[in-house]
Design a protein around this motif. Sequence first.
Motif, PDB file in Angstrom:
ATOM      1  N   MET A  11       0.816  -1.211   0.000  1.00  0.00           N
ATOM      2  CA  MET A  11       0.000   0.000   0.000  1.00  0.00           C
ATOM      3  C   MET A  11       0.846   1.256   0.000  1.00  0.00           C
ATOM      4  SD  MET A  11      -3.128  -0.848   2.479  1.00  0.00           S
ATOM      5  CE  MET A  11      -4.313  -2.088   2.081  1.00  0.00           C
ATOM      6  N   THR A  12       2.026   1.184   0.617  1.00  0.00           N
ATOM      7  CA  THR A  12       2.874   2.366   0.670  1.00  0.00           C
ATOM      8  C   THR A  12       3.674   2.556  -0.606  1.00  0.00           C
ATOM      9  OG1 THR A  12       4.561   1.062   1.755  1.00  0.00           O
ATOM     10  CG2 THR A  12       3.113   2.370   3.171  1.00  0.00           C
ATOM     11  N   GLU A  13       3.601   1.606  -1.515  1.00  0.00           N
ATOM     12  CA  GLU A  13       4.380   1.697  -2.737  1.00  0.00           C
ATOM     13  C   GLU A  13       3.617   2.370  -3.874  1.00  0.00           C
ATOM     14  OE1 GLU A  13       5.715  -2.246  -3.608  1.00  0.00           O
ATOM     15  OE2 GLU A  13       6.717  -2.452  -1.685  1.00  0.00           O
ATOM     16  N   LEU A  14       2.636   3.171  -3.533  1.00  0.00           N
ATOM     17  CA  LEU A  14       1.826   3.842  -4.547  1.00  0.00           C
ATOM     18  C   LEU A  14       2.418   5.208  -4.896  1.00  0.00           C
ATOM     19  CD1 LEU A  14      -1.699   3.089  -3.087  1.00  0.00           C
ATOM     20  CD2 LEU A  14      -0.561   1.904  -4.941  1.00  0.00           C
ATOM     21  N   GLN A  32      -5.073  18.257  -7.074  1.00  0.00           N
ATOM     22  CA  GLN A  32      -4.742  17.930  -5.694  1.00  0.00           C
ATOM     23  C   GLN A  32      -4.674  19.174  -4.813  1.00  0.00           C
ATOM     24  OE1 GLN A  32      -1.317  15.416  -5.481  1.00  0.00           O
ATOM     25  NE2 GLN A  32      -2.318  13.735  -6.526  1.00  0.00           N
ATOM     26  N   LYS A  33      -4.406  20.327  -5.385  1.00  0.00           N
ATOM     27  CA  LYS A  33      -4.319  21.551  -4.608  1.00  0.00           C
ATOM     28  C   LYS A  33      -5.679  21.951  -4.040  1.00  0.00           C
ATOM     29  CE  LYS A  33      -0.252  23.244  -6.980  1.00  0.00           C
ATOM     30  NZ  LYS A  33       0.301  24.202  -7.908  1.00  0.00           N
ATOM     31  N   ALA A  34      -6.741  21.452  -4.637  1.00  0.00           N
ATOM     32  CA  ALA A  34      -8.093  21.775  -4.167  1.00  0.00           C
ATOM     33  C   ALA A  34      -8.436  21.067  -2.864  1.00  0.00           C
ATOM     34  CB  ALA A  34      -9.116  21.402  -5.234  1.00  0.00           C
ATOM     35  N   VAL A  35      -7.613  20.118  -2.453  1.00  0.00           N
ATOM     36  CA  VAL A  35      -7.911  19.309  -1.278  1.00  0.00           C
ATOM     37  C   VAL A  35      -8.105  20.144  -0.037  1.00  0.00           C
ATOM     38  CG1 VAL A  35      -7.040  17.516   0.252  1.00  0.00           C
ATOM     39  CG2 VAL A  35      -6.737  17.295  -2.180  1.00  0.00           C
ATOM     40  N   GLY A  36      -7.184  21.070   0.218  1.00  0.00           N
ATOM     41  CA  GLY A  36      -7.278  21.877   1.418  1.00  0.00           C
ATOM     42  C   GLY A  36      -8.535  22.732   1.444  1.00  0.00           C
ATOM     43  N   ALA A  37      -8.965  23.212   0.294  1.00  0.00           N
ATOM     44  CA  ALA A  37     -10.112  24.109   0.218  1.00  0.00           C
ATOM     45  C   ALA A  37     -11.418  23.397   0.562  1.00  0.00           C
ATOM     46  CB  ALA A  37     -10.193  24.732  -1.167  1.00  0.00           C
ATOM     47  N   TYR A 177      -5.223  11.986  11.550  1.00  0.00           N
ATOM     48  CA  TYR A 177      -6.300  11.819  10.562  1.00  0.00           C
ATOM     49  C   TYR A 177      -6.341  12.939   9.520  1.00  0.00           C
ATOM     50  CZ  TYR A 177     -11.121  11.416   8.786  1.00  0.00           C
ATOM     51  OH  TYR A 177     -12.235  11.342   7.983  1.00  0.00           O
ATOM     52  N   PRO A 178      -6.286  14.231   9.909  1.00  0.00           N
ATOM     53  CA  PRO A 178      -6.280  15.289   8.883  1.00  0.00           C
ATOM     54  C   PRO A 178      -5.085  15.180   7.932  1.00  0.00           C
ATOM     55  CG  PRO A 178      -6.747  16.231  11.046  1.00  0.00           C
ATOM     56  CD  PRO A 178      -6.322  14.809  11.272  1.00  0.00           C
ATOM     57  N   ARG A 179      -3.928  14.807   8.479  1.00  0.00           N
ATOM     58  CA  ARG A 179      -2.745  14.642   7.619  1.00  0.00           C
ATOM     59  C   ARG A 179      -2.919  13.448   6.691  1.00  0.00           C
ATOM     60  NH1 ARG A 179       0.083  15.638  12.252  1.00  0.00           N
ATOM     61  NH2 ARG A 179       0.828  13.505  12.416  1.00  0.00           N
ATOM     62  N   PHE A 180      -3.553  12.400   7.180  1.00  0.00           N
ATOM     63  CA  PHE A 180      -3.810  11.216   6.351  1.00  0.00           C
ATOM     64  C   PHE A 180      -4.639  11.587   5.127  1.00  0.00           C
ATOM     65  CE2 PHE A 180      -7.023   7.909   5.396  1.00  0.00           C
ATOM     66  CZ  PHE A 180      -6.193   6.951   4.810  1.00  0.00           C
ATOM     67  N   LEU A 181      -5.673  12.411   5.319  1.00  0.00           N
ATOM     68  CA  LEU A 181      -6.562  12.786   4.211  1.00  0.00           C
ATOM     69  C   LEU A 181      -5.850  13.602   3.134  1.00  0.00           C
ATOM     70  CD1 LEU A 181      -9.871  13.674   6.096  1.00  0.00           C
ATOM     71  CD2 LEU A 181      -9.314  11.566   4.876  1.00  0.00           C
ATOM     72  N   LYS A 182      -4.732  14.230   3.502  1.00  0.00           N
ATOM     73  CA  LYS A 182      -3.954  15.008   2.532  1.00  0.00           C
ATOM     74  C   LYS A 182      -2.702  14.260   2.072  1.00  0.00           C
ATOM     75  CE  LYS A 182      -5.516  19.329   4.593  1.00  0.00           C
ATOM     76  NZ  LYS A 182      -5.156  20.524   5.329  1.00  0.00           N
ATOM     77  N   SER A 183      -2.544  13.020   2.543  1.00  0.00           N
ATOM     78  CA  SER A 183      -1.313  12.268   2.273  1.00  0.00           C
ATOM     79  C   SER A 183      -1.299  11.667   0.875  1.00  0.00           C
ATOM     80  CB  SER A 183      -1.148  11.146   3.299  1.00  0.00           C
ATOM     81  OG  SER A 183      -2.121  10.126   3.065  1.00  0.00           O
ATOM     82  N   LYS A 184      -0.088  11.359   0.404  1.00  0.00           N
ATOM     83  CA  LYS A 184       0.065  10.704  -0.895  1.00  0.00           C
ATOM     84  C   LYS A 184      -0.610   9.337  -0.904  1.00  0.00           C
ATOM     85  CE  LYS A 184       4.186  12.469  -3.170  1.00  0.00           C
ATOM     86  NZ  LYS A 184       5.486  12.098  -3.735  1.00  0.00           N
ATOM     87  N   SER A 185      -0.501   8.600   0.197  1.00  0.00           N
ATOM     88  CA  SER A 185      -1.071   7.249   0.210  1.00  0.00           C
ATOM     89  C   SER A 185      -2.584   7.292  -0.023  1.00  0.00           C
ATOM     90  CB  SER A 185      -0.734   6.511   1.506  1.00  0.00           C
ATOM     91  OG  SER A 185      -1.181   7.222   2.629  1.00  0.00           O
ATOM     92  N   LEU A 187      -4.389   9.997  -1.389  1.00  0.00           N
ATOM     93  CA  LEU A 187      -4.694  10.612  -2.688  1.00  0.00           C
ATOM     94  C   LEU A 187      -4.319   9.706  -3.851  1.00  0.00           C
ATOM     95  CD1 LEU A 187      -3.627  14.275  -1.891  1.00  0.00           C
ATOM     96  CD2 LEU A 187      -5.946  13.344  -1.990  1.00  0.00           C
ATOM     97  N   ASN A 188      -3.227   8.966  -3.719  1.00  0.00           N
ATOM     98  CA  ASN A 188      -2.844   8.031  -4.775  1.00  0.00           C
ATOM     99  C   ASN A 188      -3.857   6.906  -4.925  1.00  0.00           C
ATOM    100  OD1 ASN A 188      -0.566   9.471  -5.413  1.00  0.00           O
ATOM    101  ND2 ASN A 188       0.843   8.142  -4.315  1.00  0.00           N
ATOM    102  N   LEU A 189      -4.427   6.483  -3.800  1.00  0.00           N
ATOM    103  CA  LEU A 189      -5.458   5.447  -3.851  1.00  0.00           C
ATOM    104  C   LEU A 189      -6.668   5.962  -4.630  1.00  0.00           C
ATOM    105  CD1 LEU A 189      -6.331   2.625  -2.956  1.00  0.00           C
ATOM    106  CD2 LEU A 189      -7.080   3.619  -0.794  1.00  0.00           C
ATOM    107  N   LEU A 190      -7.041   7.210  -4.380  1.00  0.00           N
ATOM    108  CA  LEU A 190      -8.146   7.813  -5.128  1.00  0.00           C
ATOM    109  C   LEU A 190      -7.800   7.915  -6.617  1.00  0.00           C
ATOM    110  CD1 LEU A 190      -9.216  10.669  -2.707  1.00  0.00           C
ATOM    111  CD2 LEU A 190     -10.446   8.573  -3.211  1.00  0.00           C
ATOM    112  N   ASN A 191      -6.581   8.316  -6.903  1.00  0.00           N
ATOM    113  CA  ASN A 191      -6.147   8.420  -8.301  1.00  0.00           C
ATOM    114  C   ASN A 191      -6.197   7.063  -8.992  1.00  0.00           C
ATOM    115  OD1 ASN A 191      -5.668  11.118  -7.934  1.00  0.00           O
ATOM    116  ND2 ASN A 191      -3.456  10.942  -7.780  1.00  0.00           N
ATOM    117  N   GLN A 192      -5.801   6.023  -8.282  1.00  0.00           N
ATOM    118  CA  GLN A 192      -5.839   4.678  -8.848  1.00  0.00           C
ATOM    119  C   GLN A 192      -7.279   4.267  -9.172  1.00  0.00           C
ATOM    120  OE1 GLN A 192      -3.879   1.771  -6.294  1.00  0.00           O
ATOM    121  NE2 GLN A 192      -2.839   1.012  -8.079  1.00  0.00           N
TER     122      GLN A 192
END
Length: 199
Positions: A11-14, A32-37, A177-185, A187-192
């Motif tokens: 999972m971390t290899e995404l 991805q920049k829209a995430v914070g907004a 949790y807030p950092r997780f929602l903005k994390s590569k792991s 967001l990459n899962l969503l992209n996949q």
Amino acid sequence: MPGFFFSHNNMTELNGKEDCKLAKGKVHKKKQKAVGADLKSYLKCMVPHIDSGIKTSSSRNVMLSAEEVIQWSQSLEKLLDSQSGQGVFREFLKSEFSEENIEFWLACEDYKKTKSDHLHGKAERIYEEFVQSDAIKQINIDYQMREATAKKAQDPTHTSFDEAQKTVYILMERDSYPRFLKSKSYLNLLNQLQTNTSK
């Protein structure tokens, strides 16, 4: 539609070269920049509600849908209600060297379902692993709570670890949790998932 299969360990290899492949087509890094907004709107736009998804291979095959992944952004409770969510969040916490929090929380959930004649042994194990001052996976609680939890663990009931568990939950909810929602792991899962649906 074809599904993606990946193991718990992968999972971390995404990231890395995979990111470049996933960035082709309809996935734009600018999105991805829209995430914070406005994370929820972003996720609904980024990953439409679909039936297909990614299968995770653990002890059993679980179909991971975009809808489920979007629900993880609604609350930590929804994330932890999902077996797949627990796995992805645990991998994220490992990357931050704080996986003891989810491990303690899960141990407490299991402890609450324990038969009364097994409480003492499990309470002792949880105390030694997570609570005592020199525990290998020591959780971040103050001295008073550590002492109170130690006393409760000596004469265990099903609620012996409730206060400590609540404290750790709040810590994860406000911090990791807030950092997780903005994390590569995450967001990459969503992209996949989006890449999977566009094929």
